[in-house]
Design a protein around this motif. Structure first.
Motif, PDB file in Angstrom:
ATOM      1  N   LYS A 106     -13.817 -46.308 -16.743  1.00 43.10           N
ATOM      2  CA  LYS A 106     -13.807 -45.226 -15.760  1.00 43.10           C
ATOM      3  C   LYS A 106     -15.125 -45.095 -14.984  1.00 43.10           C
ATOM      4  CE  LYS A 106     -15.098 -41.283 -18.710  1.00 43.10           C
ATOM      5  NZ  LYS A 106     -14.620 -39.978 -19.228  1.00 43.10           N
ATOM      6  N   SER A 107     -16.267 -45.398 -15.613  1.00 38.94           N
ATOM      7  CA  SER A 107     -17.544 -45.227 -14.916  1.00 38.94           C
ATOM      8  C   SER A 107     -17.667 -46.133 -13.698  1.00 38.94           C
ATOM      9  CB  SER A 107     -18.705 -45.480 -15.874  1.00 38.94           C
ATOM     10  OG  SER A 107     -18.674 -46.816 -16.354  1.00 38.94           O
ATOM     11  N   GLU A 108     -17.037 -47.296 -13.749  1.00 38.59           N
ATOM     12  CA  GLU A 108     -17.122 -48.247 -12.641  1.00 38.59           C
ATOM     13  C   GLU A 108     -15.971 -48.130 -11.655  1.00 38.59           C
ATOM     14  OE1 GLU A 108     -18.029 -52.347 -13.541  1.00 38.59           O
ATOM     15  OE2 GLU A 108     -18.771 -51.772 -15.519  1.00 38.59           O
ATOM     16  N   HIS A 109     -14.810 -47.680 -12.138  1.00 40.61           N
ATOM     17  CA  HIS A 109     -13.615 -47.807 -11.297  1.00 40.61           C
ATOM     18  C   HIS A 109     -12.867 -46.507 -11.017  1.00 40.61           C
ATOM     19  CE1 HIS A 109     -13.896 -52.185 -11.601  1.00 40.61           C
ATOM     20  NE2 HIS A 109     -14.075 -52.043 -12.916  1.00 40.61           N
ATOM     21  N   LEU A 110     -13.073 -45.442 -11.811  1.00 43.04           N
ATOM     22  CA  LEU A 110     -12.297 -44.219 -11.622  1.00 43.04           C
ATOM     23  C   LEU A 110     -12.989 -43.279 -10.632  1.00 43.04           C
ATOM     24  CD1 LEU A 110      -9.854 -42.467 -12.495  1.00 43.04           C
ATOM     25  CD2 LEU A 110     -11.340 -41.490 -14.267  1.00 43.04           C
ATOM     26  N   ILE A 111     -12.223 -42.809  -9.675  1.00 46.81           N
ATOM     27  CA  ILE A 111     -12.715 -41.822  -8.711  1.00 46.81           C
ATOM     28  C   ILE A 111     -11.890 -40.550  -8.893  1.00 46.81           C
ATOM     29  CG2 ILE A 111     -13.077 -41.274  -6.286  1.00 46.81           C
ATOM     30  CD1 ILE A 111     -13.244 -44.250  -5.707  1.00 46.81           C
ATOM     31  N   ALA A 112     -12.536 -39.473  -9.317  1.00 43.33           N
ATOM     32  CA  ALA A 112     -11.838 -38.218  -9.612  1.00 43.33           C
ATOM     33  C   ALA A 112     -11.669 -37.382  -8.344  1.00 43.33           C
ATOM     34  CB  ALA A 112     -12.600 -37.447 -10.680  1.00 43.33           C
ATOM     35  N   LYS A 113     -10.857 -37.882  -7.445  1.00 42.35           N
ATOM     36  CA  LYS A 113     -10.585 -37.188  -6.186  1.00 42.35           C
ATOM     37  C   LYS A 113      -9.119 -37.364  -5.828  1.00 42.35           C
ATOM     38  CE  LYS A 113     -15.286 -38.037  -4.488  1.00 42.35           C
ATOM     39  NZ  LYS A 113     -16.120 -38.697  -3.451  1.00 42.35           N
ATOM     40  N   ARG A 114      -8.718 -36.703  -4.770  1.00 43.93           N
ATOM     41  CA  ARG A 114      -7.346 -36.805  -4.280  1.00 43.93           C
ATOM     42  C   ARG A 114      -7.341 -37.669  -3.021  1.00 43.93           C
ATOM     43  NH1 ARG A 114      -3.076 -31.986  -4.521  1.00 43.93           N
ATOM     44  NH2 ARG A 114      -3.791 -32.285  -6.665  1.00 43.93           N
ATOM     45  N   ALA A 115      -6.391 -38.586  -2.948  1.00 48.07           N
ATOM     46  CA  ALA A 115      -6.343 -39.531  -1.833  1.00 48.07           C
ATOM     47  C   ALA A 115      -5.224 -39.182  -0.855  1.00 48.07           C
ATOM     48  CB  ALA A 115      -6.140 -40.953  -2.355  1.00 48.07           C
ATOM     49  N   ARG A 116      -5.488 -39.516   0.413  1.00 44.85           N
ATOM     50  CA  ARG A 116      -4.501 -39.323   1.472  1.00 44.85           C
ATOM     51  C   ARG A 116      -4.610 -40.494   2.444  1.00 44.85           C
ATOM     52  NH1 ARG A 116      -1.423 -35.283   3.735  1.00 44.85           N
ATOM     53  NH2 ARG A 116      -1.193 -35.331   5.998  1.00 44.85           N
ATOM     54  N   PHE A 117      -3.468 -41.061   2.818  1.00 39.62           N
ATOM     55  CA  PHE A 117      -3.467 -42.211   3.717  1.00 39.62           C
ATOM     56  C   PHE A 117      -3.959 -41.840   5.113  1.00 39.62           C
ATOM     57  CE2 PHE A 117      -0.604 -43.987   0.543  1.00 39.62           C
ATOM     58  CZ  PHE A 117      -0.879 -45.346   0.590  1.00 39.62           C
ATOM     59  N   VAL A 118      -4.804 -42.703   5.647  1.00 31.71           N
ATOM     60  CA  VAL A 118      -5.206 -42.640   7.053  1.00 31.71           C
ATOM     61  C   VAL A 118      -4.411 -43.666   7.845  1.00 31.71           C
ATOM     62  CG1 VAL A 118      -7.122 -42.933   8.683  1.00 31.71           C
ATOM     63  CG2 VAL A 118      -7.518 -41.851   6.460  1.00 31.71           C
ATOM     64  N   ASP A 119      -4.211 -44.847   7.229  1.00 31.45           N
ATOM     65  CA  ASP A 119      -3.368 -45.898   7.791  1.00 31.45           C
ATOM     66  C   ASP A 119      -2.938 -46.797   6.625  1.00 31.45           C
ATOM     67  OD1 ASP A 119      -5.471 -47.807   7.296  1.00 31.45           O
ATOM     68  OD2 ASP A 119      -6.402 -47.228   9.187  1.00 31.45           O
ATOM     69  N   HIS A 121      -4.141 -49.286   5.263  1.00 37.23           N
ATOM     70  CA  HIS A 121      -5.191 -49.813   4.398  1.00 37.23           C
ATOM     71  C   HIS A 121      -6.251 -48.785   4.014  1.00 37.23           C
ATOM     72  CE1 HIS A 121      -4.199 -54.132   4.533  1.00 37.23           C
ATOM     73  NE2 HIS A 121      -3.825 -53.932   5.789  1.00 37.23           N
ATOM     74  N   THR A 122      -6.238 -47.621   4.639  1.00 39.41           N
ATOM     75  CA  THR A 122      -7.352 -46.687   4.486  1.00 39.41           C
ATOM     76  C   THR A 122      -6.922 -45.385   3.819  1.00 39.41           C
ATOM     77  OG1 THR A 122      -8.240 -47.585   6.554  1.00 39.41           O
ATOM     78  CG2 THR A 122      -9.272 -45.594   5.683  1.00 39.41           C
ATOM     79  N   LEU A 123      -7.753 -44.942   2.869  1.00 34.88           N
ATOM     80  CA  LEU A 123      -7.501 -43.688   2.158  1.00 34.88           C
ATOM     81  C   LEU A 123      -8.657 -42.723   2.395  1.00 34.88           C
ATOM     82  CD1 LEU A 123      -6.308 -45.189  -1.263  1.00 34.88           C
ATOM     83  CD2 LEU A 123      -4.863 -44.183   0.527  1.00 34.88           C
ATOM     84  N   ASP A 124      -8.314 -41.484   2.683  1.00 39.74           N
ATOM     85  CA  ASP A 124      -9.302 -40.426   2.872  1.00 39.74           C
ATOM     86  C   ASP A 124      -9.400 -39.645   1.565  1.00 39.74           C
ATOM     87  OD1 ASP A 124     -10.913 -38.345   3.621  1.00 39.74           O
ATOM     88  OD2 ASP A 124      -9.664 -37.697   5.299  1.00 39.74           O
ATOM     89  N   LEU A 125     -10.622 -39.600   0.984  1.00 42.35           N
ATOM     90  CA  LEU A 125     -10.831 -38.887  -0.265  1.00 42.35           C
ATOM     91  C   LEU A 125     -11.554 -37.567  -0.056  1.00 42.35           C
ATOM     92  CD1 LEU A 125     -11.876 -41.828  -2.635  1.00 42.35           C
ATOM     93  CD2 LEU A 125      -9.617 -41.175  -1.818  1.00 42.35           C
ATOM     94  N   GLY A 126     -11.629 -37.127   1.177  1.00 43.61           N
ATOM     95  CA  GLY A 126     -12.296 -35.874   1.480  1.00 43.61           C
ATOM     96  C   GLY A 126     -13.701 -36.074   1.975  1.00 43.61           C
ATOM     97  N   ASP A 127     -14.562 -36.564   1.104  1.00 40.11           N
ATOM     98  CA  ASP A 127     -15.957 -36.779   1.504  1.00 40.11           C
ATOM     99  C   ASP A 127     -16.306 -38.258   1.663  1.00 40.11           C
ATOM    100  OD1 ASP A 127     -15.738 -37.474  -1.123  1.00 40.11           O
ATOM    101  OD2 ASP A 127     -17.482 -36.354  -1.826  1.00 40.11           O
ATOM    102  N   GLU A 128     -15.312 -39.109   1.543  1.00 39.71           N
ATOM    103  CA  GLU A 128     -15.514 -40.547   1.752  1.00 39.71           C
ATOM    104  C   GLU A 128     -14.174 -41.203   2.053  1.00 39.71           C
ATOM    105  OE1 GLU A 128     -16.355 -43.091  -1.632  1.00 39.71           O
ATOM    106  OE2 GLU A 128     -15.728 -41.499  -3.025  1.00 39.71           O
ATOM    107  N   LYS A 129     -14.227 -42.409   2.572  1.00 45.76           N
ATOM    108  CA  LYS A 129     -13.014 -43.175   2.848  1.00 45.76           C
ATOM    109  C   LYS A 129     -13.087 -44.496   2.100  1.00 45.76           C
ATOM    110  CE  LYS A 129     -11.514 -41.353   7.342  1.00 45.76           C
ATOM    111  NZ  LYS A 129     -12.419 -40.204   7.437  1.00 45.76           N
ATOM    112  N   ILE A 130     -11.910 -44.965   1.684  1.00 51.85           N
ATOM    113  CA  ILE A 130     -11.774 -46.251   0.998  1.00 51.85           C
ATOM    114  C   ILE A 130     -10.849 -47.133   1.812  1.00 51.85           C
ATOM    115  CG2 ILE A 130     -10.880 -47.430  -1.046  1.00 51.85           C
ATOM    116  CD1 ILE A 130     -13.245 -45.947  -1.873  1.00 51.85           C
ATOM    117  N   TRP A 131     -11.337 -48.355   2.111  1.00 49.35           N
ATOM    118  CA  TRP A 131     -10.456 -49.360   2.736  1.00 49.35           C
ATOM    119  C   TRP A 131     -10.059 -50.336   1.649  1.00 49.35           C
ATOM    120  CZ3 TRP A 131      -9.803 -54.531   3.079  1.00 49.35           C
ATOM    121  CH2 TRP A 131      -8.944 -55.014   4.074  1.00 49.35           C
TER     122      TRP A 131
END
Length: 471
Positions: A106-119, A121-131
């Motif tokens: 979990k320390s390397e891979h778990l993100i304790a946030k809620r995700a929402r699709f932007v497109d 390939h892209t997820l909005d986690l509130g204070d950051e985005k993941i592609w």
């Protein structure tokens, strides 16, 4: 913006299974889940409910002891508070096992946030985005609470909250007679709670065969109050809440709401993607690959509402995870359908249900057995049950079964294995059946089927020496 090969939304059974497959190929992934962690099964579903059912059945067994010359059983008492403490103690142990496994990564891979699709390939986690090159949806499901009922929320117990009860109310209505509702209802009744169960129709535990439905309804109604008219409304009273159906009403202290679960996909921002949706707003996907359309998006577990069961979620998660890191999606066979309700007697559906066979216009025959006079069932003072097996009329291939039977959880597995190995009824009858066992009842049903299908392999139930059977 952070970039990864795979993003998994959800750390339940499907998400964790997907993660294991992904990690075999790459460490470049994230799992996004804002908690609580521990899987639906371990925290609020199959595991704590089975602990409760075990306690209920152990206590209920006292009613049969006198028949065996064992006296004093009727003087036994039960402490509801201690029962629920025991349930939570084991629940926490099961959940702890899941959390311990998560600790290693979990320390390397778990993100304790809620995700929402932007497109796509892209997820909005509130204070950051993941592609992510590939995204896996494994967001699970939540209990359904009809909107008009929310004004009575002070009386309602959603199934997610059930095991947090400190003790049971004296009078409880259970709305919904699916797997969860009928299991909790019978367990509470056997522990001394005054229970009324209300469902719409007799599809108790997913049964579709009218004969088995009627038997299950009659059997369970002899133990607790059941109504199949559905709820028309509620009314607050000075001492509780009135549950009203078309022809009856009951005043209770609390209402357990078990009318189903809905997939957690509504707030994912799927409208920002190219994900195709069905009439219910659920992603259209390939059940054998887990892929949504031809997109870089995969889905598994309760989030797809296909087969909301732990073993299916695990399979779907593995398929999605495997294909998310494969050069091209691979097609995987799905296991024979198997659903078990841990009432007493157990309820189960295996393979193709009766309703599906009728709708598909398949030419099938039905073999039946009653367990009311079956030897081993009588010995166990568990002689209630009815089982129907369905076979193709011409080939004798076993297609499915529906049942309410003692040790039905085990009988259902045997039938599922027979279907999976594509054996016809004559081959099945050549297999060993010990005496005296519950499985002899299963053989009786197979014999009934054998007398109705076309053709035979042998004049006896054992095969001729030149015949072979491979399992």
């Amino acid at each position: 913006m952070r970039k990864v090969k795979v993003a998994i939304i959800g750390a339940g059974t499907a998400g964790l299974s997907a993660r294991r497959e992904v990690e075999r190929i790459t460490k470049d992934y994230v799992v996004i889940d804002d908690g609580p962690l521990g899987t639906t099964c371990a925290r609020i579903g199959c595991m704590p409910s089975k602990v409760l059912i075990q306690a209920a059945n152990d206590f209920h067994r006292r009613t049969a002891l006198e028949q065996e010359g064992i006296h004093g059983g009727t003087s036994l008492s039960v402490d509801h508070q201690q029962v629920l403490q025991h349930v939570r103690k084991l629940r926490d142990r099961f959940t702890g096992g899941v959390l311990k496994a998560i600790d290693s990564w979990k320390s390397e891979h778990l993100i304790a946030k809620r995700a929402r699709f932007v497109d796509n390939h892209t997820l909005d986690l509130g204070d950051e985005k993941i592609w992510a090159e590939k995204i896996i949806i494994a967001t699970g499901s939540s209990p359904i609470l009809p909107g008009p009922w929310k004004e009575f929320s002070e009386y309602l117990i959603p199934t997610n909250d059930f095991f947090e009860l400190e003790t049971f109310p004296k009078r409880v209505a259970v709305i919904g007679l699916g797997v969860i509702g009928i299991e909790l209802g019978q367990a509470m009744h056997r522990l001394g709670v005054e229970v009324v169960g209300v469902g719409l129709g007799k599809e108790i535990g997913g049964l579709s065969d009218p004969e088995i439905q009627d038997y299950a309804a009659q059997t369970l109604s002899s133990e607790m109050t059941l109504s199949f008219e559905g709820v028309e409304g509620f009314e607050k009273t000075t001492s509780g809440i009135l549950v009203k159906t078309k022809s009856q009403s009951w005043e209770v202290d609390k209402v357990v709401v078990a009318v189903g679960r809905s997939a957690n996909v509504k707030n994912l921002g799927l409208e920002n993607t190219d994900v195709p949706l069905d009439s219910k707003g659920l992603p259209i996907f390939n059940a054998n690959t887990g892929q949504v359309g031809d997109l870089p998006i995969f889905i598994g577990g309760d989030a797809n509402s296909d087969r909301p069961l732990l073993h299916e979620a695990a399979d779907e998660g593995r398929i999605a995870g495997y294909n998310a890191v494969a050069e091209s999606p691979q097609c995987f066979q799905r296991r024979t359908g198997l659903g078990i309700t841990f009432t007493s007697p157990n309820i189960a559906t295996v393979g193709r249900r009766h309703k599906e066979l009728i709708e598909s216009k398949i030419d099938f025959v039905t073999g039946s057995v009653s367990f009311e006079g079956q030897g081993r069932s009588l010995v166990k003072i568990a002689n209630k049950g009815l089982l129907n097996i369905y076979a193709h009329r011409k080939t004798g291939m076993i297609l499915g079964a529906e049942l309410m039977a003692p040790d039905g959880e085990h009988l259902a597995h045997l039938i599922a294995w027979v279907i999976s190995f594509e054996k016809n009824v004559h081959e099945v009858l050549s297999l060993p059946f010990y005496h005296p066992v519950i499985e002899e009842g299963l053989r009786t049903a197979f014999r009934d089927v054998a007398g109705k299908v076309e053709g035979t392999l042998s004049p006896l139930e054992t095969l001729r020496c030149q015949d072979t059977i491979v399992i």
